[in-house]
Write a protein that holds these residues in place. Structure first.
Motif, PDB file in Angstrom:
ATOM      1  N   PHE A   1      10.220   9.099  -5.828  1.00  0.00           N
ATOM      2  CA  PHE A   1      11.141   8.096  -6.367  1.00  0.00           C
ATOM      3  C   PHE A   1      12.080   7.540  -5.293  1.00  0.00           C
ATOM      4  O   PHE A   1      12.295   6.331  -5.197  1.00  0.00           O
ATOM      5  CB  PHE A   1      11.958   8.717  -7.510  1.00  0.00           C
ATOM      6  N   SER A   2      12.630   8.429  -4.455  1.00  0.00           N
ATOM      7  CA  SER A   2      13.599   7.985  -3.454  1.00  0.00           C
ATOM      8  C   SER A   2      12.954   7.039  -2.441  1.00  0.00           C
ATOM      9  O   SER A   2      13.549   6.025  -2.031  1.00  0.00           O
ATOM     10  CB  SER A   2      14.228   9.172  -2.740  1.00  0.00           C
ATOM     11  N   LYS A   3      11.708   7.328  -2.042  1.00  0.00           N
ATOM     12  CA  LYS A   3      11.004   6.464  -1.085  1.00  0.00           C
ATOM     13  C   LYS A   3      10.687   5.110  -1.714  1.00  0.00           C
ATOM     14  O   LYS A   3      10.871   4.072  -1.081  1.00  0.00           O
ATOM     15  CB  LYS A   3       9.711   7.143  -0.624  1.00  0.00           C
ATOM     16  N   ALA A   4      10.232   5.135  -2.963  1.00  0.00           N
ATOM     17  CA  ALA A   4       9.914   3.880  -3.649  1.00  0.00           C
ATOM     18  C   ALA A   4      11.150   2.991  -3.789  1.00  0.00           C
ATOM     19  O   ALA A   4      11.088   1.787  -3.561  1.00  0.00           O
ATOM     20  CB  ALA A   4       9.312   4.183  -5.031  1.00  0.00           C
ATOM     21  N   MET A   5      12.285   3.577  -4.148  1.00  0.00           N
ATOM     22  CA  MET A   5      13.519   2.805  -4.306  1.00  0.00           C
ATOM     23  C   MET A   5      14.005   2.272  -2.959  1.00  0.00           C
ATOM     24  O   MET A   5      14.513   1.154  -2.867  1.00  0.00           O
ATOM     25  CB  MET A   5      14.594   3.677  -4.950  1.00  0.00           C
ATOM     26  N   LYS A   6      13.833   3.061  -1.909  1.00  0.00           N
ATOM     27  CA  LYS A   6      14.223   2.616  -0.565  1.00  0.00           C
ATOM     28  C   LYS A   6      13.402   1.396  -0.157  1.00  0.00           C
ATOM     29  O   LYS A   6      13.930   0.436   0.410  1.00  0.00           O
ATOM     30  CB  LYS A   6      14.002   3.750   0.436  1.00  0.00           C
TER      31      LYS A   6
ATOM     32  N   THR B   1       0.823  -1.207   0.000  1.00  0.00           N
ATOM     33  CA  THR B   1       0.000   0.000   0.000  1.00  0.00           C
ATOM     34  C   THR B   1       0.860   1.260   0.000  1.00  0.00           C
ATOM     35  O   THR B   1       0.630   2.199  -0.776  1.00  0.00           O
ATOM     36  CB  THR B   1      -0.942   0.009   1.221  1.00  0.00           C
ATOM     37  N   GLU B   2       1.866   1.284   0.887  1.00  0.00           N
ATOM     38  CA  GLU B   2       2.742   2.450   0.966  1.00  0.00           C
ATOM     39  C   GLU B   2       3.581   2.595  -0.300  1.00  0.00           C
ATOM     40  O   GLU B   2       3.857   3.710  -0.764  1.00  0.00           O
ATOM     41  CB  GLU B   2       3.651   2.344   2.197  1.00  0.00           C
ATOM     42  N   PHE B   3       3.974   1.461  -0.883  1.00  0.00           N
ATOM     43  CA  PHE B   3       4.746   1.510  -2.124  1.00  0.00           C
ATOM     44  C   PHE B   3       3.916   2.127  -3.249  1.00  0.00           C
ATOM     45  O   PHE B   3       4.397   2.976  -4.022  1.00  0.00           O
ATOM     46  CB  PHE B   3       5.211   0.102  -2.509  1.00  0.00           C
ATOM     47  N   ASN B   4       2.649   1.693  -3.336  1.00  0.00           N
ATOM     48  CA  ASN B   4       1.760   2.251  -4.370  1.00  0.00           C
ATOM     49  C   ASN B   4       1.601   3.763  -4.203  1.00  0.00           C
ATOM     50  O   ASN B   4       1.583   4.513  -5.183  1.00  0.00           O
ATOM     51  CB  ASN B   4       0.394   1.568  -4.315  1.00  0.00           C
TER      52      ASN B   4
END
Length: 225
Positions: A218-223, A207-210
């Motif tokens: 971008f930085s949060k998704a890659m993390k 959910t958080e990734f979506n």
């Protein structure tokens, strides 16, 4: 299940399938409730399919109870029996000893339904096939389980459990049972409680990734990846 709770037991149970949770639940209920604790010394036998001799299982099943109403014979890991091993039980299944409860726990698969013994087993036993809960149905299962335990759970917490633990009901039930020891009755299970006591971080879930993708963080998704 209603019959078991009413102590209306049958002579033979064949529990099989991919979902071990219900197999363990039924087997455990019979072991704990079919006789009084003091009757177990002489009337309870536990075998494991990998090491068990079918004739030894049969001999125990054919014995009459000692100072008790019934005997209980449980065969765990019955999936380890070969087809020729099952043939030993064919005559017994046609005419089982009424004072014995014989339980086969045949996990992670079913008998080859093309074989003669499979047809006999389905016809002559209480045959139960435990199927995996689908991913779509898993959130409802979690919500229902929590409700039975007299707790509440919010939707975010349900999704975190479903996404991170998968449809392994035994694992989910075990984690929720641990929470039931720590929390007071009617407490609400939240993502914070799950992170604290189970160790699943709400920061790293689908959910958080979506959300990160949709907001182009971008930085949060890659993390998270």
């Amino acid at each position: 299940w209603k019959n078991l709770q009413a102590k209306k037991f049958e002579p033979v149970y064949f529990l099989c399938g991919d979902e071990s949770y219900y197999i363990d639940l039924i087997e455990g209920f019979i072991a704990d409730n079919a006789m009084e604790p003091h009757e177990k010394d002489f009337n309870f036998s536990l075998f494991y399919g990998k090491d068990a001799d079918p004739m030894s299982v049969l001999n125990d099943a054919k014995q009459y109870p000692t100072f008790a109403e019934r005997r209980v014979v449980i065969v765990r890991e019955a999936q380890e029996f070969k087809v020729k091993d099952w043939e030993f039980f064919e005559k017994y299944l046609d005419n089982p000893v009424k004072s014995t409860i014989l339980v086969f726990a045949h996990k992670n698969k079913t008998l080859d339904k093309r074989t003669k013994i499979a047809k006999v087993v389905e016809k002559q036993t209480v045959y139960f096939e435990s199927k995996k809960v689908s991913e779509e149905a898993l959130p409802n299962w979690i919500t229902g389980y929590v409700k039975k335990k007299n707790f509440k759970i919010n939707q975010e917490a349900v999704q975190i459990l479903a996404e991170n633990l998968g449809n392994d009901l035994s694992r989910i039930a075990n984690e929720l049972d641990k929470l039931s020891v720590m929390l007071g009755e009617n407490a609400e299970i939240t993502s914070e409680i799950i992170e604290k006591y189970i160790g699943i971080s709400k920061e790293y879930n689908v959910t958080e990734f979506n959300k990160a993708v949709i907001t182009r963080d971008f930085s949060k998704a890659m993390k998270m990846i």
